[in-house]
Write a protein that holds these residues in place. Structure first.
Motif, mmCIF file in Angstrom:
data_model
loop_
_atom_site.group_PDB
_atom_site.id
_atom_site.type_symbol
_atom_site.label_atom_id
_atom_site.label_comp_id
_atom_site.label_asym_id
_atom_site.label_seq_id
_atom_site.Cartn_x
_atom_site.Cartn_y
_atom_site.Cartn_z
ATOM 1 N N ASP A 14 0.807 -1.225 0.000
ATOM 2 C CA ASP A 14 0.000 0.000 0.000
ATOM 3 C C ASP A 14 0.839 1.273 0.000
ATOM 4 O O ASP A 14 0.322 2.355 -0.272
ATOM 5 C CB ASP A 14 -0.948 0.007 1.196
ATOM 6 N N ASN A 15 2.124 1.137 0.302
ATOM 7 C CA ASN A 15 3.020 2.294 0.230
ATOM 8 C C ASN A 15 3.898 2.261 -1.016
ATOM 9 O O ASN A 15 4.761 3.124 -1.190
ATOM 10 C CB ASN A 15 3.890 2.379 1.484
ATOM 11 N N TYR A 16 3.698 1.259 -1.853
ATOM 12 C CA TYR A 16 4.352 1.187 -3.165
ATOM 13 C C TYR A 16 5.872 1.325 -3.054
ATOM 14 O O TYR A 16 6.500 2.139 -3.734
ATOM 15 C CB TYR A 16 3.785 2.248 -4.112
ATOM 16 N N ARG A 17 6.458 0.478 -2.209
ATOM 17 C CA ARG A 17 7.902 0.551 -2.014
ATOM 18 C C ARG A 17 8.443 -0.814 -1.588
ATOM 19 O O ARG A 17 7.698 -1.689 -1.144
ATOM 20 C CB ARG A 17 8.248 1.594 -0.946
ATOM 21 N N ILE A 18 9.762 -0.966 -1.731
ATOM 22 C CA ILE A 18 10.479 -2.146 -1.254
ATOM 23 C C ILE A 18 11.382 -1.683 -0.115
ATOM 24 O O ILE A 18 12.158 -0.730 -0.268
ATOM 25 C CB ILE A 18 11.324 -2.798 -2.361
ATOM 26 N N LEU A 19 11.278 -2.367 1.015
ATOM 27 C CA LEU A 19 12.069 -2.036 2.196
ATOM 28 C C LEU A 19 13.090 -3.133 2.461
ATOM 29 O O LEU A 19 12.836 -4.319 2.211
ATOM 30 C CB LEU A 19 11.174 -1.887 3.421
ATOM 31 N N ALA A 20 14.238 -2.735 2.992
ATOM 32 C CA ALA A 20 15.262 -3.671 3.450
ATOM 33 C C ALA A 20 15.411 -3.538 4.954
ATOM 34 O O ALA A 20 15.608 -2.435 5.473
ATOM 35 C CB ALA A 20 16.590 -3.399 2.756
ATOM 36 N N PHE A 21 15.284 -4.677 5.658
ATOM 37 C CA PHE A 21 15.422 -4.701 7.114
ATOM 38 C C PHE A 21 16.659 -5.511 7.484
ATOM 39 O O PHE A 21 16.863 -6.605 6.942
ATOM 40 C CB PHE A 21 14.201 -5.350 7.772
ATOM 41 N N PRO A 22 17.474 -5.027 8.404
ATOM 42 C CA PRO A 22 18.654 -5.788 8.826
ATOM 43 C C PRO A 22 18.257 -7.012 9.654
ATOM 44 O O PRO A 22 17.342 -6.942 10.474
ATOM 45 C CB PRO A 22 19.446 -4.781 9.668
ATOM 46 N N LEU A 23 18.931 -8.122 9.420
ATOM 47 C CA LEU A 23 18.660 -9.349 10.163
ATOM 48 C C LEU A 23 19.687 -9.628 11.250
ATOM 49 O O LEU A 23 19.496 -10.528 12.064
ATOM 50 C CB LEU A 23 18.638 -10.542 9.203
ATOM 51 N N SER A 24 20.748 -8.855 11.277
ATOM 52 C CA SER A 24 21.879 -9.185 12.143
ATOM 53 C C SER A 24 21.905 -8.410 13.446
ATOM 54 O O SER A 24 22.910 -8.377 14.143
ATOM 55 C CB SER A 24 23.187 -8.939 11.390
ATOM 56 N N ILE A 25 20.797 -7.724 13.779
ATOM 57 C CA ILE A 25 20.764 -6.963 15.030
ATOM 58 C C ILE A 25 19.730 -7.579 15.962
ATOM 59 O O ILE A 25 18.898 -8.394 15.552
ATOM 60 C CB ILE A 25 20.454 -5.476 14.780
ATOM 61 N N THR A 26 19.767 -7.192 17.215
ATOM 62 C CA THR A 26 18.912 -7.801 18.223
ATOM 63 C C THR A 26 17.670 -6.983 18.543
ATOM 64 O O THR A 26 16.878 -7.382 19.388
ATOM 65 C CB THR A 26 19.706 -8.017 19.525
ATOM 66 N N GLU A 27 17.480 -5.857 17.885
ATOM 67 C CA GLU A 27 16.281 -5.054 18.114
ATOM 68 C C GLU A 27 15.037 -5.849 17.707
ATOM 69 O O GLU A 27 15.057 -6.616 16.749
ATOM 70 C CB GLU A 27 16.323 -3.772 17.285
ATOM 71 N N ASN A 28 13.944 -5.649 18.448
ATOM 72 C CA ASN A 28 12.698 -6.330 18.104
ATOM 73 C C ASN A 28 12.083 -5.800 16.814
ATOM 74 O O ASN A 28 11.533 -6.557 16.035
ATOM 75 C CB ASN A 28 11.694 -6.193 19.247
ATOM 76 N N SER A 29 12.161 -4.503 16.591
ATOM 77 C CA SER A 29 11.558 -3.890 15.400
ATOM 78 C C SER A 29 12.538 -2.911 14.775
ATOM 79 O O SER A 29 12.412 -1.686 14.941
ATOM 80 C CB SER A 29 10.257 -3.171 15.766
ATOM 81 N N PRO A 30 13.542 -3.412 14.064
ATOM 82 C CA PRO A 30 14.502 -2.493 13.437
ATOM 83 C C PRO A 30 13.844 -1.676 12.335
ATOM 84 O O PRO A 30 12.868 -2.105 11.717
ATOM 85 C CB PRO A 30 15.553 -3.442 12.871
ATOM 86 N N ASP A 31 14.355 -0.491 12.107
ATOM 87 C CA ASP A 31 13.833 0.362 11.048
ATOM 88 C C ASP A 31 14.247 -0.173 9.685
ATOM 89 O O ASP A 31 15.391 -0.582 9.485
ATOM 90 C CB ASP A 31 14.349 1.798 11.212
ATOM 91 N N GLY A 32 13.299 -0.156 8.754
ATOM 92 C CA GLY A 32 13.608 -0.532 7.387
ATOM 93 C C GLY A 32 14.089 0.661 6.581
ATOM 94 O O GLY A 32 13.802 1.814 6.912
ATOM 95 N N ILE A 33 14.816 0.361 5.530
ATOM 96 C CA ILE A 33 15.313 1.387 4.609
ATOM 97 C C ILE A 33 14.619 1.195 3.267
ATOM 98 O O ILE A 33 14.594 0.081 2.730
ATOM 99 C CB ILE A 33 16.835 1.283 4.429
ATOM 100 N N THR A 34 14.034 2.266 2.737
ATOM 101 C CA THR A 34 13.392 2.199 1.423
ATOM 102 C C THR A 34 14.453 2.162 0.342
ATOM 103 O O THR A 34 15.287 3.067 0.252
ATOM 104 C CB THR A 34 12.461 3.407 1.210
ATOM 105 N N ILE A 35 14.423 1.120 -0.466
ATOM 106 C CA ILE A 35 15.412 1.010 -1.547
ATOM 107 C C ILE A 35 14.775 1.133 -2.930
ATOM 108 O O ILE A 35 15.477 1.381 -3.914
ATOM 109 C CB ILE A 35 16.219 -0.301 -1.451
ATOM 110 N N VAL A 36 13.455 0.976 -2.993
ATOM 111 C CA VAL A 36 12.726 1.169 -4.250
ATOM 112 C C VAL A 36 11.413 1.862 -3.914
ATOM 113 O O VAL A 36 10.723 1.470 -2.980
ATOM 114 C CB VAL A 36 12.420 -0.173 -4.960
ATOM 115 N N GLY A 37 11.049 2.891 -4.684
ATOM 116 C CA GLY A 37 9.727 3.475 -4.584
ATOM 117 C C GLY A 37 9.530 4.473 -3.472
ATOM 118 O O GLY A 37 8.843 4.182 -2.495
#
Length: 199
Positions: A14-37
């Motif tokens: 619904d936000n018309y974008r692709i997000l990348a989330f890091p998998l190597s950290i221990t945070e419960n809800s890491p911030d995603g980075i918009t890489i497309v859109g």
């Protein structure tokens, strides 16, 4: 959604974008980075419009995006996050360079081929890398219940021998098409009220 190395890639529809989330950290809800859109729904190269399916080419570090409402397939280079049009014209069509609402996609990394479910053309197209012209490997632009036909297919997979497996959604069945076959065979689903239904 797919994972590669230390990143999880998510299509935020619904936000018309692709997000990348890091998998190597221990945070419960890491911030995603918009890489497309970043600019809402649209058809420019920096925009997408409903990406339901993605597939990974790990050998070449690429993600292919099925850009449903833009009638095209995009290629995201994971080394620099650049985006490139690889298949489709941006308008609906049924010739060998056009798509009509593409859905499932998968890559054969060994032969260098991209398989695309051309849903509203009721077929699966195979594109060699570096080619914009597809070859129909299953179905046809007409739809129906015969084993030579598909009806609103949605997903596709391949095996090590190049055989194609298709979620034939409108017919409620999974079919296998052997390499070079003129029709498929049902591997899941059954006849139910003049149609096929998966239990």
């Amino acid at each position: 959604m797919l994972a590669w190395k230390d990143q999880l890639y998510v299509s935020d529809l619904d936000n018309y974008r692709i997000l990348a989330f890091p998998l190597s950290i221990t945070e419960n809800s890491p911030d995603g980075i918009t890489i497309v859109g970043r600019y809402g729904a649209g058809s420019s190269l920096n925009q997408i419009n409903d990406v339901y399916y993605m597939t990974l080419d790990g050998t070449r570090e690429l993600i292919y995006l099925s850009d449903f409402q833009n009638y095209r397939i995009l290629k995201l280079n994971l080394t620099d996050n650049t985006l490139e049009l690889v298949v489709g014209t941006g308008i609906t069509g049924s010739d060998n360079v056009s798509l009509n609402l593409p859905l499932g996609i998968t890559v054969d990394e060994i032969t260098g081929s991209l398989y695309v479910v051309d849903s509203r053309n009721h077929r699966v197209q195979k594109f060699d890398f570096n080619s914009i012209e597809g070859i129909t490997v299953a179905g046809d632009i007409t739809y129906g219940q015969n084993l030579s036909e598909l009806y609103l297919p949605s997903g596709v997979a391949i095996d090590l021998f190049g055989n194609v497996y298709i979620a034939d959604s409108g017919n409620h069945r999974i079919v296998q098409w052997l390499v070079g076959a003129q029709q498929g065979r049902i591997i899941a689903g059954k006849i139910h009220k003049n149609n096929f239904k998966i239990n």
